[in-house]
Design a protein around this motif. Sequence first.
Motif, mmCIF file in Angstrom:
data_model
loop_
_atom_site.group_PDB
_atom_site.id
_atom_site.type_symbol
_atom_site.label_atom_id
_atom_site.label_comp_id
_atom_site.label_asym_id
_atom_site.label_seq_id
_atom_site.Cartn_x
_atom_site.Cartn_y
_atom_site.Cartn_z
ATOM 1 N N ALA A 47 0.811 -1.220 0.000
ATOM 2 C CA ALA A 47 0.000 0.000 0.000
ATOM 3 C C ALA A 47 0.843 1.269 0.000
ATOM 4 O O ALA A 47 0.480 2.262 -0.636
ATOM 5 N N PHE A 48 1.971 1.253 0.726
ATOM 6 C CA PHE A 48 2.731 2.487 0.940
ATOM 7 C C PHE A 48 4.158 2.441 0.386
ATOM 8 O O PHE A 48 4.836 3.471 0.359
ATOM 9 N N GLY A 49 4.618 1.282 -0.020
ATOM 10 C CA GLY A 49 5.931 1.162 -0.631
ATOM 11 C C GLY A 49 7.072 0.964 0.352
ATOM 12 O O GLY A 49 7.979 0.192 0.099
ATOM 13 N N SER A 50 7.027 1.659 1.477
ATOM 14 C CA SER A 50 8.113 1.609 2.453
ATOM 15 C C SER A 50 7.682 2.356 3.710
ATOM 16 O O SER A 50 6.631 3.010 3.720
ATOM 17 N N LYS A 51 8.510 2.287 4.732
ATOM 18 C CA LYS A 51 8.255 3.083 5.935
ATOM 19 C C LYS A 51 8.256 4.563 5.570
ATOM 20 O O LYS A 51 7.409 5.334 6.026
ATOM 21 N N HIS A 52 9.164 4.954 4.721
ATOM 22 C CA HIS A 52 9.240 6.345 4.276
ATOM 23 C C HIS A 52 7.965 6.749 3.535
ATOM 24 O O HIS A 52 7.426 7.843 3.739
ATOM 25 N N GLY A 53 7.481 5.873 2.673
ATOM 26 C CA GLY A 53 6.248 6.144 1.948
ATOM 27 C C GLY A 53 5.057 6.289 2.883
ATOM 28 O O GLY A 53 4.189 7.158 2.689
ATOM 29 N N LEU A 54 5.011 5.462 3.919
ATOM 30 C CA LEU A 54 3.946 5.565 4.905
ATOM 31 C C LEU A 54 4.052 6.883 5.671
ATOM 32 O O LEU A 54 3.053 7.570 5.886
ATOM 33 N N PHE A 55 5.273 7.274 6.041
ATOM 34 C CA PHE A 55 5.429 8.549 6.737
ATOM 35 C C PHE A 55 4.986 9.711 5.850
ATOM 36 O O PHE A 55 4.342 10.648 6.325
ATOM 37 N N ALA A 56 5.311 9.651 4.571
ATOM 38 C CA ALA A 56 4.873 10.710 3.655
ATOM 39 C C ALA A 56 3.358 10.799 3.617
ATOM 40 O O ALA A 56 2.787 11.903 3.592
ATOM 41 N N ARG A 57 2.686 9.653 3.660
ATOM 42 C CA ARG A 57 1.220 9.659 3.699
ATOM 43 C C ARG A 57 0.710 10.211 5.019
ATOM 44 O O ARG A 57 -0.301 10.913 5.057
ATOM 45 N N VAL A 58 1.396 9.906 6.113
ATOM 46 C CA VAL A 58 1.036 10.473 7.416
ATOM 47 C C VAL A 58 1.146 11.993 7.357
ATOM 48 O O VAL A 58 0.268 12.711 7.822
ATOM 49 N N LEU A 59 2.216 12.495 6.763
ATOM 50 C CA LEU A 59 2.398 13.941 6.636
ATOM 51 C C LEU A 59 1.263 14.559 5.821
ATOM 52 O O LEU A 59 0.753 15.626 6.179
ATOM 53 N N GLU A 60 0.857 13.899 4.756
ATOM 54 C CA GLU A 60 -0.285 14.376 3.971
ATOM 55 C C GLU A 60 -1.555 14.372 4.808
ATOM 56 O O GLU A 60 -2.345 15.309 4.753
ATOM 57 N N HIS A 61 -1.730 13.326 5.579
ATOM 58 C CA HIS A 61 -2.939 13.174 6.391
ATOM 59 C C HIS A 61 -3.039 14.256 7.465
ATOM 60 O O HIS A 61 -4.128 14.767 7.719
ATOM 61 N N VAL A 62 -1.916 14.624 8.072
ATOM 62 C CA VAL A 62 -1.989 15.615 9.157
ATOM 63 C C VAL A 62 -2.335 17.002 8.651
ATOM 64 O O VAL A 62 -2.739 17.852 9.435
ATOM 65 N N ALA A 63 -2.215 17.206 7.357
ATOM 66 C CA ALA A 63 -2.620 18.500 6.811
ATOM 67 C C ALA A 63 -4.109 18.738 7.042
ATOM 68 O O ALA A 63 -4.554 19.881 7.120
ATOM 69 N N ASP A 64 -4.871 17.657 7.199
ATOM 70 C CA ASP A 64 -6.308 17.751 7.473
ATOM 71 C C ASP A 64 -6.638 17.524 8.940
ATOM 72 O O ASP A 64 -7.800 17.546 9.319
ATOM 73 N N ASP A 65 -5.635 17.289 9.760
ATOM 74 C CA ASP A 65 -5.828 16.949 11.168
ATOM 75 C C ASP A 65 -6.197 18.186 11.974
ATOM 76 O O ASP A 65 -5.560 19.229 11.850
ATOM 77 N N ARG A 66 -7.188 18.064 12.797
ATOM 78 C CA ARG A 66 -7.601 19.182 13.651
ATOM 79 C C ARG A 66 -6.862 19.174 14.994
ATOM 80 O O ARG A 66 -6.966 20.098 15.772
ATOM 81 N N ASP A 67 -6.124 18.103 15.259
ATOM 82 C CA ASP A 67 -5.344 17.999 16.489
ATOM 83 C C ASP A 67 -4.035 18.762 16.290
ATOM 84 O O ASP A 67 -3.101 18.265 15.673
ATOM 85 N N ASP A 68 -3.986 19.990 16.804
ATOM 86 C CA ASP A 68 -2.805 20.828 16.594
ATOM 87 C C ASP A 68 -1.528 20.168 17.101
ATOM 88 O O ASP A 68 -0.510 20.181 16.420
ATOM 89 N N ALA A 69 -1.569 19.580 18.305
ATOM 90 C CA ALA A 69 -0.368 18.961 18.865
ATOM 91 C C ALA A 69 0.096 17.800 17.990
ATOM 92 O O ALA A 69 1.286 17.673 17.697
ATOM 93 N N GLY A 70 -0.819 16.965 17.561
ATOM 94 C CA GLY A 70 -0.453 15.833 16.712
ATOM 95 C C GLY A 70 0.128 16.275 15.388
ATOM 96 O O GLY A 70 1.110 15.724 14.908
ATOM 97 N N ARG A 71 -0.490 17.288 14.784
ATOM 98 C CA ARG A 71 0.003 17.820 13.507
ATOM 99 C C ARG A 71 1.395 18.415 13.681
ATOM 100 O O ARG A 71 2.302 18.158 12.891
#
Length: 126
Positions: A47-71
């Motif tokens: 699904a994500f290619g690698s740990k790095h690929g998954l982290f990149a998706r996490v970074l994309e996801h936090v752009a929509d995150d309302r949790d300021d501390a988590g983002r």
Amino acid sequence: MARPRQFDETTAIEAAAAVFRQRGYNATSVDHLVEATGVHRGSLYGAFGSKHGLFARVLEHVADDRDDAGRLDILLIALLELAPEDERLRARARAVIQDLGTSPDQLGRRLLARAGLPDIDNGGTP
């Protein structure tokens, strides 16, 4: 023909984000991610290619995150652990910061809070 995914991608990304926030990027292993997400190693790589690929998706996801501390935590991990060596991730982190109007002061305060020094600018102790 590829098999359909047996997991919810958003749920896996959110679980991975929690692990990255807790451990940082470098201290997170694929085994940690497999355990937290409940997704088999092969499926994560598929699904994500690698740990790095998954982290990149996490970074994309936090752009929509309302949790300021988590983002802010994910942004700090990206900036401190990956951006110095990864031009693409650095550019994406910059875009997320700009898109969300994240200030250097916000990042600095969150960095201090993560270090256990949330009130250092007030002369207090944690």
